[in-house]
Design a protein around this motif. Structure first.
Motif, PDB file in Angstrom:
ATOM      1  N   HIS A  25       0.848  -1.182   0.000  1.00  0.00           N
ATOM      2  CA  HIS A  25       0.000   0.000   0.000  1.00  0.00           C
ATOM      3  C   HIS A  25       0.884   1.233   0.000  1.00  0.00           C
ATOM      4  CE1 HIS A  25      -2.687  -3.064   1.689  1.00  0.00           C
ATOM      5  NE2 HIS A  25      -3.642  -2.357   1.141  1.00  0.00           N
ATOM      6  N   LEU A  26       0.715   2.083  -0.995  1.00  0.00           N
ATOM      7  CA  LEU A  26       1.477   3.314  -1.001  1.00  0.00           C
ATOM      8  C   LEU A  26       0.945   4.253   0.074  1.00  0.00           C
ATOM      9  CD1 LEU A  26       3.618   5.011  -2.346  1.00  0.00           C
ATOM     10  CD2 LEU A  26       1.945   5.727  -4.024  1.00  0.00           C
ATOM     11  N   TYR A  27      -0.366   4.249   0.256  1.00  0.00           N
ATOM     12  CA  TYR A  27      -0.951   5.159   1.242  1.00  0.00           C
ATOM     13  C   TYR A  27      -2.259   4.591   1.749  1.00  0.00           C
ATOM     14  CZ  TYR A  27      -3.729   9.162   2.847  1.00  0.00           C
ATOM     15  OH  TYR A  27      -4.529   9.991   3.568  1.00  0.00           O
ATOM     16  N   GLN A  28      -2.384   4.484   3.043  1.00  0.00           N
ATOM     17  CA  GLN A  28      -3.640   4.036   3.638  1.00  0.00           C
ATOM     18  C   GLN A  28      -3.990   5.022   4.750  1.00  0.00           C
ATOM     19  OE1 GLN A  28      -4.415  -0.134   3.883  1.00  0.00           O
ATOM     20  NE2 GLN A  28      -5.114   0.035   5.983  1.00  0.00           N
ATOM     21  N   GLU A  29      -5.060   5.757   4.557  1.00  0.00           N
ATOM     22  CA  GLU A  29      -5.379   6.871   5.436  1.00  0.00           C
ATOM     23  C   GLU A  29      -5.545   6.427   6.888  1.00  0.00           C
ATOM     24  OE1 GLU A  29      -8.257  10.801   5.297  1.00  0.00           O
ATOM     25  OE2 GLU A  29      -8.685   9.089   4.011  1.00  0.00           O
ATOM     26  N   ASN A  30      -5.102   7.320   7.789  1.00  0.00           N
ATOM     27  CA  ASN A  30      -5.244   7.152   9.238  1.00  0.00           C
ATOM     28  C   ASN A  30      -4.270   6.146   9.839  1.00  0.00           C
ATOM     29  OD1 ASN A  30      -7.309   9.036   9.314  1.00  0.00           O
ATOM     30  ND2 ASN A  30      -8.879   7.482   8.959  1.00  0.00           N
ATOM     31  N   ASP A  31      -3.389   5.570   9.036  1.00  0.00           N
ATOM     32  CA  ASP A  31      -2.394   4.675   9.602  1.00  0.00           C
ATOM     33  C   ASP A  31      -1.238   5.459  10.218  1.00  0.00           C
ATOM     34  OD1 ASP A  31      -2.560   1.996   7.166  1.00  0.00           O
ATOM     35  OD2 ASP A  31      -3.644   2.322   9.007  1.00  0.00           O
ATOM     36  N   SER A  32      -0.968   6.648   9.675  1.00  0.00           N
ATOM     37  CA  SER A  32       0.316   7.266   9.950  1.00  0.00           C
ATOM     38  C   SER A  32       0.252   8.464  10.885  1.00  0.00           C
ATOM     39  CB  SER A  32       0.961   7.694   8.623  1.00  0.00           C
ATOM     40  OG  SER A  32       2.279   8.107   8.844  1.00  0.00           O
ATOM     41  N   GLN A  33       0.749   8.300  12.085  1.00  0.00           N
ATOM     42  CA  GLN A  33       1.098   9.384  13.000  1.00  0.00           C
ATOM     43  C   GLN A  33      -0.065  10.299  13.386  1.00  0.00           C
ATOM     44  OE1 GLN A  33       4.294  10.612  10.289  1.00  0.00           O
ATOM     45  NE2 GLN A  33       5.742  10.212  11.940  1.00  0.00           N
ATOM     46  N   ASN A  34      -1.287   9.909  13.077  1.00  0.00           N
ATOM     47  CA  ASN A  34      -2.464  10.690  13.467  1.00  0.00           C
ATOM     48  C   ASN A  34      -2.405  12.138  12.996  1.00  0.00           C
ATOM     49  OD1 ASN A  34      -3.726   8.525  14.908  1.00  0.00           O
ATOM     50  ND2 ASN A  34      -2.260   8.844  16.562  1.00  0.00           N
ATOM     51  N   ILE A  35      -1.916  12.342  11.790  1.00  0.00           N
ATOM     52  CA  ILE A  35      -1.872  13.677  11.195  1.00  0.00           C
ATOM     53  C   ILE A  35      -3.250  14.007  10.633  1.00  0.00           C
ATOM     54  CG2 ILE A  35      -0.735  15.169   9.512  1.00  0.00           C
ATOM     55  CD1 ILE A  35       1.113  14.107  11.681  1.00  0.00           C
ATOM     56  N   PRO A  36      -3.816  15.190  10.904  1.00  0.00           N
ATOM     57  CA  PRO A  36      -5.144  15.544  10.372  1.00  0.00           C
ATOM     58  C   PRO A  36      -5.205  15.403   8.859  1.00  0.00           C
ATOM     59  CG  PRO A  36      -4.457  17.133  12.022  1.00  0.00           C
ATOM     60  CD  PRO A  36      -3.259  16.254  11.758  1.00  0.00           C
ATOM     61  N   ALA A  37      -6.291  14.818   8.376  1.00  0.00           N
ATOM     62  CA  ALA A  37      -6.425  14.561   6.939  1.00  0.00           C
ATOM     63  C   ALA A  37      -6.429  15.832   6.115  1.00  0.00           C
ATOM     64  CB  ALA A  37      -7.702  13.769   6.680  1.00  0.00           C
ATOM     65  N   ASP A  38      -6.866  16.966   6.728  1.00  0.00           N
ATOM     66  CA  ASP A  38      -6.939  18.215   5.974  1.00  0.00           C
ATOM     67  C   ASP A  38      -5.708  19.100   6.182  1.00  0.00           C
ATOM     68  OD1 ASP A  38      -7.402  18.852   8.594  1.00  0.00           O
ATOM     69  OD2 ASP A  38      -9.178  20.088   8.238  1.00  0.00           O
ATOM     70  N   SER A  39      -4.653  18.537   6.768  1.00  0.00           N
ATOM     71  CA  SER A  39      -3.421  19.302   6.952  1.00  0.00           C
ATOM     72  C   SER A  39      -2.720  19.490   5.607  1.00  0.00           C
ATOM     73  CB  SER A  39      -2.490  18.583   7.922  1.00  0.00           C
ATOM     74  OG  SER A  39      -2.071  17.343   7.374  1.00  0.00           O
ATOM     75  N   LYS A  40      -1.863  20.500   5.536  1.00  0.00           N
ATOM     76  CA  LYS A  40      -1.163  20.780   4.281  1.00  0.00           C
ATOM     77  C   LYS A  40      -0.328  19.578   3.834  1.00  0.00           C
ATOM     78  CE  LYS A  40      -0.734  25.807   4.887  1.00  0.00           C
ATOM     79  NZ  LYS A  40       0.228  26.941   5.050  1.00  0.00           N
ATOM     80  N   GLU A  41       0.330  18.935   4.791  1.00  0.00           N
ATOM     81  CA  GLU A  41       1.197  17.824   4.408  1.00  0.00           C
ATOM     82  C   GLU A  41       0.408  16.638   3.872  1.00  0.00           C
ATOM     83  OE1 GLU A  41       0.876  19.300   7.434  1.00  0.00           O
ATOM     84  OE2 GLU A  41       1.757  18.023   9.003  1.00  0.00           O
ATOM     85  N   MET A  42      -0.738  16.325   4.516  1.00  0.00           N
ATOM     86  CA  MET A  42      -1.513  15.182   4.055  1.00  0.00           C
ATOM     87  C   MET A  42      -2.219  15.467   2.731  1.00  0.00           C
ATOM     88  SD  MET A  42      -0.789  12.762   6.040  1.00  0.00           S
ATOM     89  CE  MET A  42      -1.971  11.517   5.568  1.00  0.00           C
ATOM     90  N   LEU A  43      -2.636  16.709   2.526  1.00  0.00           N
ATOM     91  CA  LEU A  43      -3.233  17.076   1.240  1.00  0.00           C
ATOM     92  C   LEU A  43      -2.210  16.905   0.121  1.00  0.00           C
ATOM     93  CD1 LEU A  43      -5.304  20.235   2.256  1.00  0.00           C
ATOM     94  CD2 LEU A  43      -6.202  18.000   1.577  1.00  0.00           C
ATOM     95  N   ASN A  44      -0.960  17.263   0.398  1.00  0.00           N
ATOM     96  CA  ASN A  44       0.080  17.096  -0.624  1.00  0.00           C
ATOM     97  C   ASN A  44       0.439  15.639  -0.834  1.00  0.00           C
ATOM     98  OD1 ASN A  44       1.456  19.664  -1.891  1.00  0.00           O
ATOM     99  ND2 ASN A  44       0.792  20.243   0.173  1.00  0.00           N
ATOM    100  N   VAL A  45       0.353  14.823   0.237  1.00  0.00           N
ATOM    101  CA  VAL A  45       0.553  13.379   0.060  1.00  0.00           C
ATOM    102  C   VAL A  45      -0.518  12.841  -0.877  1.00  0.00           C
ATOM    103  CG1 VAL A  45       0.458  11.130   1.189  1.00  0.00           C
ATOM    104  CG2 VAL A  45       1.750  12.992   2.240  1.00  0.00           C
ATOM    105  N   ARG A  46      -1.768  13.233  -0.637  1.00  0.00           N
ATOM    106  CA  ARG A  46      -2.856  12.768  -1.512  1.00  0.00           C
ATOM    107  C   ARG A  46      -2.613  13.156  -2.959  1.00  0.00           C
ATOM    108  NH1 ARG A  46      -6.316  14.171   2.647  1.00  0.00           N
ATOM    109  NH2 ARG A  46      -7.660  12.518   3.433  1.00  0.00           N
ATOM    110  N   MET A  47      -2.225  14.406  -3.161  1.00  0.00           N
ATOM    111  CA  MET A  47      -1.983  14.861  -4.530  1.00  0.00           C
ATOM    112  C   MET A  47      -0.802  14.117  -5.149  1.00  0.00           C
ATOM    113  SD  MET A  47      -2.782  18.964  -4.590  1.00  0.00           S
ATOM    114  CE  MET A  47      -1.849  19.426  -3.126  1.00  0.00           C
ATOM    115  N   GLY A  48       0.234  13.893  -4.358  1.00  0.00           N
ATOM    116  CA  GLY A  48       1.377  13.152  -4.873  1.00  0.00           C
ATOM    117  C   GLY A  48       0.998  11.757  -5.300  1.00  0.00           C
ATOM    118  N   VAL A  49       0.167  11.110  -4.496  1.00  0.00           N
ATOM    119  CA  VAL A  49      -0.305   9.757  -4.817  1.00  0.00           C
ATOM    120  C   VAL A  49      -1.133   9.773  -6.100  1.00  0.00           C
ATOM    121  CG1 VAL A  49      -1.932   7.990  -4.053  1.00  0.00           C
ATOM    122  CG2 VAL A  49      -0.222   8.854  -2.472  1.00  0.00           C
TER     123      VAL A  49
END
Length: 245
Positions: A25-49
């Motif tokens: 799995h390249l990315y599975q939401e909520n597995d990693s470090q409890n970072i808010p889904a709407d944070s800048k970093e997670m939004l960029n992870v989504r876009m990168g994926v």
């Protein structure tokens, strides 16, 4: 022989991925470090994926690097960018980011599974298996069938076929329609001379995936051994059709 890119990304598809390679799995939401889904970093992870899925690797790298600029310790971003680098055969960068992903997400099952997959593809089988075992040790991991399947494939690659079979069976207990596990069970059963089981797994495989030349040849051999000439000839015809194409 490959799970939505927003929630889950798989490197190999159920009906099109290579049965000789493990999947991650390249990315599975909520597995990693409890970072808010709407944070800048997670939004960029989504876009990168998403860009990775489209084959736009340059933009994928740009978005994932931006995610890391917001949070340099974001394990899932390191794992994702490592996967992009591995795809581009930039192995030094891939290795560096995979190690950082494990450093910052040492108990994250998605991170551990991804690194195990990378190690297996490099031929570091025993180390890969240890990371798969760590993944399975997390009772909350959402797709244990994937890890069992990965372990089976890794064991096959390291010529430990007898140890691989129980993992394919376990994967199929979770999901009876996994093409990679069904494919490998056809191969294993046929090699053991258990043609009835090989036939049964092959019939199940036909319901979920297209058959390649290797598995069609096994089907031909199985039916020949069982004295079913009509079925054997059907497989032979399918082999000839593939060769014509």
């Amino acid at each position: 022989m490959k799970y939505s890119w927003i929630l889950v990304v798989v490197l190999l598809s159920a009906c099109g991925s290579n049965p000789s390679k493990p999947s991650g799995h390249l990315y599975q939401e909520n597995d990693s470090q409890n970072i808010p889904a709407d944070s800048k970093e997670m939004l960029n992870v989504r876009m990168g994926v998403a860009y990775f899925e489209r084959g736009d690797y340059d933009t994928a790298l740009e978005k994932l690097k931006r995610a890391l600029s917001y949070n340099s310790k974001l394990a899932i971003a390191h794992s994702a960018i490592a996967t992009v680098y591995a795809t581009l055969n930039a192995q030094l960068d891939a290795e560096r980011h995979y190690k950082l992903s494990v450093k910052y997400g040492p108990k994250d099952p998605t991170i551990l599974n991804n690194y195990g997959t990378y190690l297996c593809q490099k031929g570091e089988y025993e180390l890969a298996l240890s990371y798969y075992e760590k993944t399975l040790a997390n009772p909350f991991y959402k797709t244990p069938e994937t890890v069992h399947e990965n372990m089976g494939v890794c064991l096959v690659q390291s010529n430990q076929h007898s140890k691989a079979e129980p993992h394919f069976r376990k994967a199929l207990q979770y999901n009876s329609k996994l093409p990679v596990s069904l494919y490998n069970m056809v191969v294993v059963s046929s090699a053991k001379g258990d043609y009835m089981k090989a036939r049964a797994f092959l019939q199940r495989l036909q319901n979920v995936a297209a058959l390649d030349e290797r598995i069609l040849k096994i089907g031909y051999e199985v039916e020949t051994e069982m004295g079913n000439k009509r079925a054997a000839n059907r497989y032979l015809g399918m082999i000839k059709q593939i060769k014509r194409n």
